[in-house]
Scaffold this motif. Structure first.
Motif, PDB file in Angstrom:
ATOM      1  N   THR A   1      38.073  49.817  35.387  1.00  0.00           N
ATOM      2  CA  THR A   1      36.913  49.019  35.784  1.00  0.00           C
ATOM      3  C   THR A   1      35.707  49.484  34.980  1.00  0.00           C
TER       4      THR A   1
ATOM      5  N   THR B   1      41.601  53.086  37.306  1.00  0.00           N
ATOM      6  CA  THR B   1      41.621  52.655  38.696  1.00  0.00           C
ATOM      7  C   THR B   1      43.055  52.387  39.131  1.00  0.00           C
TER       8      THR B   1
ATOM      9  N   LEU C   1      36.309  42.682  43.828  1.00  0.00           N
ATOM     10  CA  LEU C   1      35.870  43.245  42.553  1.00  0.00           C
ATOM     11  C   LEU C   1      34.351  43.404  42.521  1.00  0.00           C
TER      12      LEU C   1
ATOM     13  N   LYS D   1      32.824  46.777  41.326  1.00  0.00           N
ATOM     14  CA  LYS D   1      32.209  46.753  39.994  1.00  0.00           C
ATOM     15  C   LYS D   1      30.700  46.518  40.034  1.00  0.00           C
TER      16      LYS D   1
END
Length: 352
Positions: free
Chosen positions: A285, A299, A337, A341
């Motif tokens: 990521t 990850t 995500l 992120k």
């Protein structure tokens, strides 16, 4: 219980909770039900929200989630089965990955006589590289032609899985296959003399203080190994803490460290560039570094339909759990995500 600390004490921006609300108000966390983040074994972010949910295929309407509300994990269940296989192997109760697969199912001698199937090993089931025809990705789970649904309705689910037409050499191609998980669960049950759920309770859940776990069963009374587990987000976070500590819980070995080394080693590449180990996804990521550039954080992930996630970022000793109700939607991957992120990694301030 996992201990807790502030975001700042965990090395994250002190306004992390406010950042979460900003992202949520912007509509980027649609129907996310829970977010739990743990670093160094301490919970530094824990939020629950109301949202539409279902229990398997049964609509539940709007649920007001709390820390005590269990949630479908869907295919995160597969990764838990992968861990349980390693634990059973550590006890000498299941065959090693190198063992011939069909030899473990003597009732299917007719299938074992096929030279192509003789090449199959347990490792091919663990890495989903059986090379057999299987379609869970293009057909919805409401469609009886979906391979997992067809397996659940079959008179003998393991025969159904092992009899599927071979379409690629074993070990070369990743084909998402809940049937592979069903085979592993059968080997665990045969080797331990316990149902999958009972072994999970004794070997993993009870030592972690996890209570109230549910593993849904098919019509044949056999646990739906690939998608039937239901846990609270904090329970899944505890499993993440163990994995980040090389299989230890409170300093005591629980999951064999050598098994985790194998499970988190890439076996095959996925079409999107990620790789796959023994029932775990392996990727990276993007994360801004202190010099203004971008580095890619390795990850490890467990992934389930609807937006269920367990993310592990080993270098940061970070475990992140996301639960959501976006089942069968094309953009279900987006909200989890965003949590990792766009919320957590940019808020990290160290030290690493």
């Amino acid at each position: 219980m996992l201990p807790s600390c502030t975001a700042a004490q965990a090395g994250f921006a002190a306004d992390l909770a406010d950042r979460l609300e900003t992202i949520r108000e912007a509509g980027l966390l649609g129907n996310v039900h829970g977010v739990v983040a743990v670093r160094g074994g301490q919970v530094f972010l824990e939020r629950y929200f109301a949202g539409v949910d279902s229990l398997r295929a049964k609509p539940l309407g709007v649920v007001r989630f709390t820390a005590e509300t269990p949630h479908d994990l869907r295919s995160v269940s597969k990764s838990i089965v992968g861990l349980l296989y390693g634990m059973a192997l550590g006890q000498g109760r299941v065959p090693p990955p190198e063992a011939p697969l069909l030899a473990q199912f003597p009732a299917y001698a007719d299938l074992a006589a096929d030279p192509d199937r003789q090449r199959l090993t347990v490792a091919h089931a663990l890495s989903m590289t059986l090379g057999t025809e299987w379609d869970e990705m293009s057909l919805p789970y409401s469609d009886p032609r979906n391979s997992e649904i067809a397996m659940d309705r079959a008179e003998d689910r393991c025969r159904f899985v092992l009899a599927c037409r071979i379409v690629a050499p074993p070990g070369q191609r990743w084909i998402y296959n809940g049937g592979a998980t069903a085979l592993l669960a059968r080997l665990i049950a045969d080797g331990t003399g316990q149902s999958l759920h009972d072994f999970a309770e004794a070997a993993l859940f009870a030592p972690l203080g996890i209570s109230g776990a549910i593993w849904h069963h098919g019509r044949d009374g056999v646990a739906s190994a690939a998608s039937g587990l239901r846990l609270r987000p904090l329970d899944l976070a505890r499993i993440g803490v163990v994995l980040l500590d090389q299989g230890r819980w409170h300093g005591q070995p629980l999951i064999p460290a050598d098994w985790l080394g194998r499970a988190f080693t890439p076996c095959v590449s996925l079409p999107d560039g990620r790789r796959y180990g023994y029932h775990w996804y392996l990727g990276a990521t993007p994360m801004d570094d202190r010099a203004g550039g971008v580095q890619w954080e390795p990850t490890v992930s467990a992934i389930g339909n609807g937006g269920q996630r367990l993310f592990l970022v080993p270098r940061l000793d970070l475990a992140v759990v996301v639960t959501a109700g976006n089942y069968d939607t094309p953009d279900q991957w987006r909200a989890p995500l965003v949590v990792l992120k766009d919320l957590l990694l940019p808020a990290f301030q160290g030290p690493a």
